[in-house]
Scaffold this motif. Structure first.
Motif, mmCIF file in Angstrom:
data_model
loop_
_atom_site.group_PDB
_atom_site.id
_atom_site.type_symbol
_atom_site.label_atom_id
_atom_site.label_comp_id
_atom_site.label_asym_id
_atom_site.label_seq_id
_atom_site.Cartn_x
_atom_site.Cartn_y
_atom_site.Cartn_z
ATOM 1 N N SER A 35 78.863 28.059 -19.885
ATOM 2 C CA SER A 35 79.518 26.768 -19.649
ATOM 3 C C SER A 35 79.133 25.774 -20.734
ATOM 4 O O SER A 35 78.205 25.995 -21.517
ATOM 5 C CB SER A 35 79.107 26.215 -18.286
ATOM 6 N N SER A 36 79.840 24.672 -20.775
ATOM 7 C CA SER A 36 79.472 23.598 -21.701
ATOM 8 C C SER A 36 78.097 23.056 -21.316
ATOM 9 O O SER A 36 77.735 23.016 -20.139
ATOM 10 C CB SER A 36 80.502 22.472 -21.653
ATOM 11 N N TRP A 37 77.356 22.632 -22.319
ATOM 12 C CA TRP A 37 76.042 22.060 -22.048
ATOM 13 C C TRP A 37 76.199 20.771 -21.247
ATOM 14 O O TRP A 37 77.068 19.945 -21.530
ATOM 15 C CB TRP A 37 75.309 21.759 -23.356
ATOM 16 N N SER A 38 75.327 20.595 -20.236
ATOM 17 C CA SER A 38 75.368 19.416 -19.378
ATOM 18 C C SER A 38 73.961 18.841 -19.218
ATOM 19 O O SER A 38 72.970 19.554 -19.377
ATOM 20 C CB SER A 38 75.931 19.766 -17.992
ATOM 21 N N TYR A 39 73.894 17.577 -18.874
ATOM 22 C CA TYR A 39 72.600 16.930 -18.622
ATOM 23 C C TYR A 39 72.172 17.179 -17.178
ATOM 24 O O TYR A 39 73.012 17.217 -16.273
ATOM 25 C CB TYR A 39 72.688 15.428 -18.884
ATOM 26 N N PHE A 40 70.881 17.326 -16.951
ATOM 27 C CA PHE A 40 70.391 17.535 -15.587
ATOM 28 C C PHE A 40 69.470 16.413 -15.119
ATOM 29 O O PHE A 40 69.211 16.286 -13.922
ATOM 30 C CB PHE A 40 69.678 18.885 -15.459
ATOM 31 N N ALA A 41 68.949 15.616 -16.029
ATOM 32 C CA ALA A 41 68.171 14.419 -15.687
ATOM 33 C C ALA A 41 69.015 13.201 -16.048
ATOM 34 O O ALA A 41 69.974 13.305 -16.813
ATOM 35 C CB ALA A 41 66.840 14.403 -16.435
ATOM 36 N N PRO A 42 68.691 12.037 -15.490
ATOM 37 C CA PRO A 42 69.487 10.840 -15.800
ATOM 38 C C PRO A 42 69.594 10.608 -17.303
ATOM 39 O O PRO A 42 68.593 10.616 -18.022
ATOM 40 C CB PRO A 42 68.696 9.715 -15.118
ATOM 41 N N VAL A 43 70.811 10.418 -17.767
ATOM 42 C CA VAL A 43 71.045 10.196 -19.188
ATOM 43 C C VAL A 43 70.350 8.897 -19.617
ATOM 44 O O VAL A 43 70.450 7.870 -18.959
ATOM 45 C CB VAL A 43 72.554 10.116 -19.486
ATOM 46 N N GLY A 44 69.637 8.978 -20.719
ATOM 47 C CA GLY A 44 68.886 7.836 -21.198
ATOM 48 C C GLY A 44 67.416 7.878 -20.810
ATOM 49 O O GLY A 44 66.604 7.129 -21.362
ATOM 50 N N SER A 45 67.060 8.792 -19.891
ATOM 51 C CA SER A 45 65.652 8.917 -19.491
ATOM 52 C C SER A 45 64.871 9.807 -20.453
ATOM 53 O O SER A 45 63.648 9.924 -20.333
ATOM 54 C CB SER A 45 65.548 9.497 -18.080
ATOM 55 N N ASN A 46 65.593 10.455 -21.401
ATOM 56 C CA ASN A 46 64.962 11.436 -22.301
ATOM 57 C C ASN A 46 64.198 12.488 -21.497
ATOM 58 O O ASN A 46 63.084 12.890 -21.834
ATOM 59 C CB ASN A 46 64.033 10.742 -23.302
ATOM 60 N N THR A 47 64.889 12.935 -20.413
ATOM 61 C CA THR A 47 64.313 13.923 -19.507
ATOM 62 C C THR A 47 62.936 13.460 -19.041
ATOM 63 O O THR A 47 61.962 14.196 -19.058
ATOM 64 C CB THR A 47 64.237 15.317 -20.144
ATOM 65 N N GLY A 88 59.666 13.891 -30.820
ATOM 66 C CA GLY A 88 60.368 12.888 -30.025
ATOM 67 C C GLY A 88 61.159 13.548 -28.910
ATOM 68 O O GLY A 88 61.674 14.662 -29.052
ATOM 69 N N THR A 89 61.260 12.856 -27.769
ATOM 70 C CA THR A 89 61.972 13.424 -26.625
ATOM 71 C C THR A 89 63.449 13.065 -26.673
ATOM 72 O O THR A 89 63.876 12.160 -27.395
ATOM 73 C CB THR A 89 61.358 12.924 -25.312
ATOM 74 N N ASN A 90 64.242 13.776 -25.892
ATOM 75 C CA ASN A 90 65.677 13.546 -25.820
ATOM 76 C C ASN A 90 66.171 13.972 -24.439
ATOM 77 O O ASN A 90 65.411 14.491 -23.620
ATOM 78 C CB ASN A 90 66.414 14.319 -26.928
ATOM 79 N N ASP A 91 67.449 13.752 -24.190
ATOM 80 C CA ASP A 91 68.042 14.180 -22.926
ATOM 81 C C ASP A 91 68.333 15.678 -23.005
ATOM 82 O O ASP A 91 69.329 16.110 -23.591
ATOM 83 C CB ASP A 91 69.335 13.412 -22.654
#
Length: 638
Positions: free
Chosen positions: A281-293, A264-267
């Motif tokens: 650094s703290s982990w951060s999202y790089f694709a829109p949150v909720g798009s599961n990358t 299964g995919t995730n962000d």
């Protein structure tokens, strides 16, 4: 004497003819040698001349990735290495497999010079009768790097049993990039378990293993000088992430990883550091949150280094568990801004491996809201919510600048709804045109709604009837908008009274508008007055009814410098009062009116225009203003 003389003459003629023939043969022989030398020189020069750059090619994420034989490329969970001007792509052969059957088949190698046209070269590792490469074994995520000291290509891979409980890394080597690799065995790196893994080779030639250790976290371990074993631990990052990928840019390391959610995919997230040992650094999202990358999992980051720059290409798999061999590949250009990373979605984009530059393949949109294709307007797309309606009534487009085809005004989307336009250039400015026509209500005030672009409200209590000046009349509302960091423009329509609606939408490049920062300003720019600034104002009453009227105001910058932030002032002579205004914010004290730009239309280039409109009330008479000032300077009234 005559015979002797004749014989002498004959002999001399023969000698002359022979000499002439000899001279001709010598001439042609010399000419042929000269031509041969000339051709040789031209050929040699041709070897020295290379094209300025190769043509860019189109990449379609989740599109058809076929090889030269027409077969879908089997390089899942893979990675790339560049040798000379050629890229080599390694990965897992998943043809015919599913999530319940992932046993090792082959590791193929493909080659390409442009990243779009791929040639199958060979299987560099194949299934063996027994051992780690046997039929019941798991061999995943192969990555290859080159050791210049040993002149060997070194491949690392995840080795496991069918229940995924062994968790080891395997190593293989070859003297040629796509040659037969010799498998050298598997091990637990520094005694630790290792599942999804990758490799990173630093600019000094030192190599590192990135592996997910289920007991401790995401490990960064240094390899030995020959790359054949793990020498020492560098860092362990938590919380745990798998499917790691790393690149380095301007002295900073960027590490990507996926949460542990199986198939299964995730962000997915990323972290950065100036040293591999940290601090990270703290982990951060790089694709829109909720798009599961974008419904995919990271596998590799490829630096495409060229003569003009470097593009960092994000590579991932969109796993199709029912048929893993058909799993789409998601390739997208990462946006790198210091320590910040974003990954916009592009339906298509282009890359030039010679220059290292990428481009956005989408430059404009024109859609027929609620309807099918009409002229240059495509069928309705990109919407969320709302309902559709159509009519056969003729719409009056006379006097409308840049009208859409008649069919566009005869269909609509109405209600509360949103349109999203992806694959635009992040931070670039676009002209947004909303095509509207009231086909139901026969008076003003019966339908009002709000419109926001990328969260900025651009129309408040908008009344189509009032703006157009009647029923079944077209009106075009035009704005300037900046594509967000994900390369998107989002337009939201919200009901106020009755239903919001739109007939057509255009998104066009704003070539005449000076670009603004990617992020939408939260405050209105402070107006600046340019000495000698010149301007003109066109004020038009678009509609008038008992006690009320609608007006449109167009400002033109007739000067030679840009206007950065503006306030337009005038006075009403008959007590008129503005009741609603769009494309600006206003204040009114008595008859004195000031209208200030909003965040998206504060810049007016030389020769450029901006427009706003409003509805107002009046009592007795409603004379048109005769004088206007822009940032304190008097404008010509046209």
């Amino acid at each position: 004497m005559r015979k002797e003389l004749s014989a002498v003459i004959c002999t001399k003629e023969k000698d002359f003819v022979g000499l002439r023939w000899h001279m001709l043969k010598t001439f042609f022989r010399t000419l042929s040698i000269a031509l041969a030398l000339l051709l040789a020189i031209v050929w040699a020069l041709s070897l020295l001349v290379t094209p300025a750059h190769a043509a860019s090619v189109t990449i379609t994420p989740a599109g058809a990735f076929d090889d030269n034989n027409g077969n879908y490329i089997q390089a899942h969970g893979g990675g790339m290495i560049k040798v000379g001007s050629t890229y080599y792509w390694f990965g897992e052969d998943k043809a015919g497999e599913n999530a319940s059957n992932t046993s090792f088949q082959n590791i193929p190698c493909y080659s390409s010079t442009d990243l779009a046209h791929w040639t199958f070269v060979s299987y560099v590792l194949t299934r063996q009768a027994s051992g780690d490469l046997g039929s019941s074994r798991i061999v995943e995520r192969p990555k290859v790097i080159y050791n210049s000291a040993t002149q060997q290509y070194v491949m690392y891979m995840h080795i496991d049993n069918s229940s995924y409980s062994e968790n080891k890394v395997g190593v293989a080597t070859s003297s040629s990039v796509c040659g037969n690799y010799t498998y050298r065995g598997s091990s637990y790196p520094l005694g630790n378990r290792s599942r999804d893994m990758s490799l990173f080779q630093d600019s000094d030639g030192t190599a590192y293993l990135l592996s997910e250790d289920p007991a401790n976290g995401l490990r960064i371990d240094k390899l030995s000088a020959d790359y054949l074993s793990v020498a020492s631990a560098i860092a362990v990052l938590t919380p745990d992430h798998e499917a790691a990928a790393m690149f380095k840019f301007n002295g900073r390391y960027y590490l990507f990883g996926s949460f542990l959610t199986g198939w299964g995919t995730n962000d997915n997230q990323y972290t950065t550091a100036t040293s591999l040992a940290g601090p990270w650094s703290s982990w951060s999202y790089f694709a829109p949150v909720g798009s599961n990358t974008y419904n995919s999992q990271t596998t590799f980051i490829l630096p495409v280094v060229g003569s003009s720059g470097t593009t960092f290409m994000y590579m991932s798999d969109r796993w199709t568990t029912s048929n893993l061999g058909t799993s789409p590949y998601i390739w997208l250009p990462l946006q790198v801004n210091g320590a910040n990373i974003t990954l916009p979605w592009y339906n298509t984009w282009s890359i030039d491996t010679a220059t290292g530059l990428w481009g956005n393949a989408v430059s404009a949109y024109a859609i027929n809201a609620g309807g099918s294709a009409a002229g240059s307007f495509a069928a309705d797309e990109g919407y969320s919510g709302g309902s559709t309606y159509s009519t056969t009534s003729t719409i009056d487009t006379s006097g409308v600048s840049n009208p859409a085809p008649q069919a566009v005004y005869q269909s609509e989307r109405y209600g509360n709804f949103t349109y999203t336009f992806p694959s635009l250039k992040p931070g670039a400015q676009y002209t947004v045109r909303l095509h509207e026509a009231e086909v139901y209500w026969t008076g003003s005030g019966q339908r009002t709604f709000n419109v926001s672009i990328n969260g900025q409200q651009v129309l408040t209590n908008f009344d189509i009837y009032a703006a157009a000046g009647g029923v079944r009349k077209a009106v075009v509302e035009q704005f300037t908008a900046t594509a967000d960091a994900n390369g998107q423009i989002t337009i939201q329509f919200t009901n106020v009274k009755d239903n919001a609606k739109v007939n057509g939408i255009e998104i066009l490049p704003s070539s005449s508008v000076t670009p603004t920062p990617t992020s939408t300003p939260t405050t209105t720019p402070t107006p600046t007055t340019t000495p000698g600034q010149t301007c003109s104002v066109h004020y038009t009453v678009t509609n008038q009814w008992q006690g009320g009227f609608g007006a449109s105001v167009t400002i033109t910058n007739t000067g030679s410098t840009s206007v950065s932030g503006w306030t337009l002032g005038w006075s009403f002579a008959n007590g008129q009062t503005i009741t609603q205004l769009w494309n600006g914010s206003y204040t009114q004290t008595g008859g004195n009116v000031s209208v200030t730009n909003v965040s998206y239309n504060g810049m007016i280039a030389p020769g450029g225009t901006t427009n706003f409109g409003f509805n107002g009330s009046w009592n007795g008479s409603s004379a048109t203003p005769t004088a206007f000032t822009l940032n304190g300077s008097t404008c010509t009234v046209v």
